[in-house]
Design a protein around this motif. Structure first.
Motif, PDB file in Angstrom:
ATOM      1  N   HIS A  76      27.254 -36.338 -20.307  1.00  0.00           N
ATOM      2  CA  HIS A  76      25.805 -36.027 -20.991  1.00  0.00           C
ATOM      3  C   HIS A  76      25.843 -34.346 -20.310  1.00  0.00           C
ATOM      4  N   SER A  77      24.213 -33.567 -21.225  1.00  0.00           N
ATOM      5  CA  SER A  77      23.844 -32.171 -20.461  1.00  0.00           C
ATOM      6  C   SER A  77      22.371 -32.664 -21.343  1.00  0.00           C
ATOM      7  N   TRP A  78      21.371 -31.744 -20.418  1.00  0.00           N
ATOM      8  CA  TRP A  78      19.893 -31.869 -19.958  1.00  0.00           C
ATOM      9  C   TRP A  78      19.571 -29.508 -19.360  1.00  0.00           C
ATOM     10  N   GLN A  79      19.050 -29.544 -20.182  1.00  0.00           N
ATOM     11  CA  GLN A  79      18.520 -27.672 -20.557  1.00  0.00           C
ATOM     12  C   GLN A  79      17.285 -27.950 -19.586  1.00  0.00           C
ATOM     13  N   PHE A  80      16.656 -27.584 -19.035  1.00  0.00           N
ATOM     14  CA  PHE A  80      15.540 -27.203 -17.886  1.00  0.00           C
ATOM     15  C   PHE A  80      15.151 -25.780 -18.449  1.00  0.00           C
ATOM     16  N   GLU A  81      13.629 -25.748 -18.311  1.00  0.00           N
ATOM     17  CA  GLU A  81      13.053 -24.502 -18.384  1.00  0.00           C
ATOM     18  C   GLU A  81      12.032 -24.287 -17.702  1.00  0.00           C
ATOM     19  N   GLY A  82      12.071 -23.401 -16.788  1.00  0.00           N
ATOM     20  CA  GLY A  82      10.760 -23.973 -15.434  1.00  0.00           C
ATOM     21  C   GLY A  82      10.394 -22.291 -14.707  1.00  0.00           C
ATOM     22  N   THR A  83       9.389 -22.709 -14.124  1.00  0.00           N
ATOM     23  CA  THR A  83       9.124 -22.127 -12.617  1.00  0.00           C
ATOM     24  C   THR A  83       9.438 -22.469 -11.554  1.00  0.00           C
ATOM     25  N   ILE A  84       9.387 -21.591 -10.034  1.00  0.00           N
ATOM     26  CA  ILE A  84       9.255 -21.423  -9.573  1.00  0.00           C
ATOM     27  C   ILE A  84       8.486 -20.893  -8.233  1.00  0.00           C
ATOM     28  N   THR A  85       7.261 -20.866  -7.393  1.00  0.00           N
ATOM     29  CA  THR A  85       6.246 -20.280  -6.863  1.00  0.00           C
ATOM     30  C   THR A  85       6.906 -20.943  -5.186  1.00  0.00           C
ATOM     31  N   GLU A  86       6.097 -19.772  -4.943  1.00  0.00           N
ATOM     32  CA  GLU A  86       6.253 -19.312  -3.134  1.00  0.00           C
ATOM     33  C   GLU A  86       5.171 -18.056  -3.713  1.00  0.00           C
ATOM     34  N   GLY A  87       4.241 -19.336  -2.447  1.00  0.00           N
ATOM     35  CA  GLY A  87       2.779 -18.216  -2.112  1.00  0.00           C
ATOM     36  C   GLY A  87       2.572 -17.644  -3.521  1.00  0.00           C
ATOM     37  N   ALA A  88       2.407 -16.547  -3.939  1.00  0.00           N
ATOM     38  CA  ALA A  88       1.472 -15.719  -5.136  1.00  0.00           C
ATOM     39  C   ALA A  88       2.521 -15.586  -6.503  1.00  0.00           C
ATOM     40  N   ASN A  89       3.977 -15.157  -5.851  1.00  0.00           N
ATOM     41  CA  ASN A  89       4.994 -14.999  -6.785  1.00  0.00           C
ATOM     42  C   ASN A  89       5.778 -16.693  -7.573  1.00  0.00           C
ATOM     43  N   SER A  90       5.096 -15.901  -8.206  1.00  0.00           N
ATOM     44  CA  SER A  90       6.084 -16.927  -9.696  1.00  0.00           C
ATOM     45  C   SER A  90       7.250 -16.659  -9.933  1.00  0.00           C
ATOM     46  N   SER A  91       8.338 -17.031 -10.421  1.00  0.00           N
ATOM     47  CA  SER A  91       9.953 -16.427 -11.054  1.00  0.00           C
ATOM     48  C   SER A  91      10.290 -17.756 -12.314  1.00  0.00           C
ATOM     49  N   PRO A  92      11.042 -17.807 -13.147  1.00  0.00           N
ATOM     50  CA  PRO A  92      11.163 -18.601 -14.327  1.00  0.00           C
ATOM     51  C   PRO A  92      12.616 -18.717 -13.400  1.00  0.00           C
ATOM     52  N   THR A  93      12.712 -20.001 -14.280  1.00  0.00           N
ATOM     53  CA  THR A  93      13.766 -20.833 -13.542  1.00  0.00           C
ATOM     54  C   THR A  93      14.735 -21.275 -14.994  1.00  0.00           C
ATOM     55  N   SER A  94      15.585 -21.677 -14.871  1.00  0.00           N
ATOM     56  CA  SER A  94      17.123 -22.252 -16.282  1.00  0.00           C
ATOM     57  C   SER A  94      17.562 -23.000 -15.581  1.00  0.00           C
ATOM     58  N   THR A  95      17.628 -24.099 -15.296  1.00  0.00           N
ATOM     59  CA  THR A  95      18.675 -25.239 -14.982  1.00  0.00           C
ATOM     60  C   THR A  95      19.634 -25.768 -15.726  1.00  0.00           C
ATOM     61  N   MET A 260       3.576 -24.602   7.462  1.00  0.00           N
ATOM     62  CA  MET A 260       4.076 -23.587   7.902  1.00  0.00           C
ATOM     63  C   MET A 260       3.651 -22.134   7.229  1.00  0.00           C
ATOM     64  N   GLY A 261       2.461 -22.305   7.069  1.00  0.00           N
ATOM     65  CA  GLY A 261       1.094 -21.678   6.235  1.00  0.00           C
ATOM     66  C   GLY A 261       2.250 -21.200   5.192  1.00  0.00           C
ATOM     67  N   GLU A 262       3.384 -21.633   4.532  1.00  0.00           N
ATOM     68  CA  GLU A 262       3.718 -21.255   2.804  1.00  0.00           C
ATOM     69  C   GLU A 262       3.907 -22.338   2.124  1.00  0.00           C
ATOM     70  N   LYS A 263       3.803 -22.679   0.634  1.00  0.00           N
ATOM     71  CA  LYS A 263       3.984 -23.588  -0.145  1.00  0.00           C
ATOM     72  C   LYS A 263       4.657 -23.229  -0.696  1.00  0.00           C
ATOM     73  N   LEU A 264       5.594 -23.974  -0.908  1.00  0.00           N
ATOM     74  CA  LEU A 264       6.942 -23.819  -2.348  1.00  0.00           C
ATOM     75  C   LEU A 264       6.952 -24.838  -3.178  1.00  0.00           C
ATOM     76  N   SER A 265       7.047 -24.408  -4.695  1.00  0.00           N
ATOM     77  CA  SER A 265       6.552 -25.495  -5.399  1.00  0.00           C
ATOM     78  C   SER A 265       7.653 -24.602  -7.102  1.00  0.00           C
ATOM     79  N   SER A 266       8.022 -26.228  -7.666  1.00  0.00           N
ATOM     80  CA  SER A 266       8.707 -26.152  -9.134  1.00  0.00           C
ATOM     81  C   SER A 266       8.430 -26.790 -10.293  1.00  0.00           C
ATOM     82  N   LEU A 267       8.461 -26.383 -11.276  1.00  0.00           N
ATOM     83  CA  LEU A 267       7.960 -27.302 -12.873  1.00  0.00           C
ATOM     84  C   LEU A 267       8.980 -27.241 -13.529  1.00  0.00           C
ATOM     85  N   GLU A 268       9.897 -27.797 -13.950  1.00  0.00           N
ATOM     86  CA  GLU A 268      10.773 -27.931 -15.337  1.00  0.00           C
ATOM     87  C   GLU A 268      10.295 -28.571 -15.665  1.00  0.00           C
TER      88      GLU A 268
END
Length: 312
Positions: A76-95, A260-268
């Motif tokens: 079995h295999s699953w492919q995801f595309e998404g984003t990870i956001t830390e503070g005001a910065n977002s970047s794409p992810t591939s899982t 700690m005044g930070e926020k880290l989030s992700s969506l896939e």
């Protein structure tokens, strides 16, 4: 697999007052932590409270995965595309999530679940060894370090996947963090409490398609590490949500880490799915077993707790 509070919160299992609000997180495929009032890594004089964690007992009768929301088989295999956001910065992810083989864990044949995440030009690989039976999916092995070994086994999910009260996935206190973060010659202690609940059945649309009967599962993870040098405690809570579709499995995943005044989030979101050697049968057989330690890089909560609690 699979979250933040203020200083007035109490430990569910022991009633102890929680520490200042701080940061940590974990991936969905993986683990709430609240440290017992026993100070630092050298030990403590408070007896641990009785654990509310649901013990892992395999092979007993149970309701099963009636609609096959977790089809697990070698190949079995699953492919995801998404984003990870830390503070005001977002970047794409591939899982990419795969089940490449099985391995023996204490006499049980477990499926190796490998997750490879590409983000920011770096690749993170995490492996777990899972068993699916009539009562749920259990994690039998994870990373080959002191803390990870102390967490397993635990239930990743429990059947049936119907809305209702949460079950306690993890309830551990005073575990060896495996590192001396403050440089005083003693490893810090960490505690955790994690609960998992089926929120309900929802329609989810992702690049791979629309799934009108996806089961929405939420895990809330709380963690605390206390520095042995000065007793300062660092708390964290992570909320992970996952949606599982019949005969496909994961179709969407998200998590949020705050503190700690930070926020880290992700969506896939699922972009591709390939059935394994038994299609959607939900079990594996005849696969080549692999032995030895699983490969893993640390989850985000461990990295952040290290950075927060290290001596300054």
């Amino acid at each position: 697999m699979m979250q933040f509070h203020d200083a007035a919160k109490t430990n569910r299992s022991s009633g102890k007052v929680a520490r200042p609000r701080l940061l940590a997180a974990a991936t969905w495929a993986g683990t709430v932590l609240v440290l017992s009032a026993c100070g630092g890594g050298g030990g403590g004089d408070a007896a641990p409270a009785a654990s509310a964690q649901v013990p892992v007992t395999l092979g007993t009768a149970g309701p099963g995965d009636a609609q096959n929301h977790l089809p697990l088989a070698v190949g079995h295999s699953w492919q995801f595309e998404g984003t990870i956001t830390e503070g005001a910065n977002s970047s794409p992810t591939s899982t990419t999530v795969t089940i490449p083989s099985t391995r023996d864990v204490g006499g049980a044949t477990a499926l190796v679940l490998r997750e490879s995440v590409v983000a920011g030009g770096q690749t993170t690989v995490i492996e777990e060894a899972l068993v699916k039976d009539a009562n749920g999916v259990a994690v039998l092995a994870a990373a080959d370090d002191v803390l990870s070994k102390a967490l397993v086994p635990y239930w990743e999910l429990r059947f049936p996947l119907t809305a209702g009260a949460p079950f306690v996935q993890l309830d551990k206190t005073g575990l060896d963090f495996g590192e001396d973060l403050d440089g005083d010659g003693r490893n810090e202690l960490v505690s955790l409490y994690s609960s998992v609940q089926v929120v309900g059945v929802e329609s989810v649309t992702v690049p791979f398609g629309t799934f009108p009967t996806a089961v929405h599962v939420r895990r809330v993870l709380e963690l605390t590490v206390r520095r042995s040098s000065d007793g300062l405690a660092f708390d964290a809570t992570e909320t992970g949500d996952a949606w599982f579709a019949p005969s496909v499995g994961w179709v969407q995943r998200k998590s949020e880490l705050v503190g700690m005044g930070e926020k880290l989030s992700s969506l896939e979101r699922l972009t591709a799915y390939t059935p394994g050697s038994l299609g959607s049968a939900g079990a594996s057989q005849g696969a080549t077993s692999t032995t030895g330690s699983t490969l893993a890089t640390e989850p985000a909560w461990r990295r952040v707790l290290r950075a927060s609690a290290s001596a300054r």
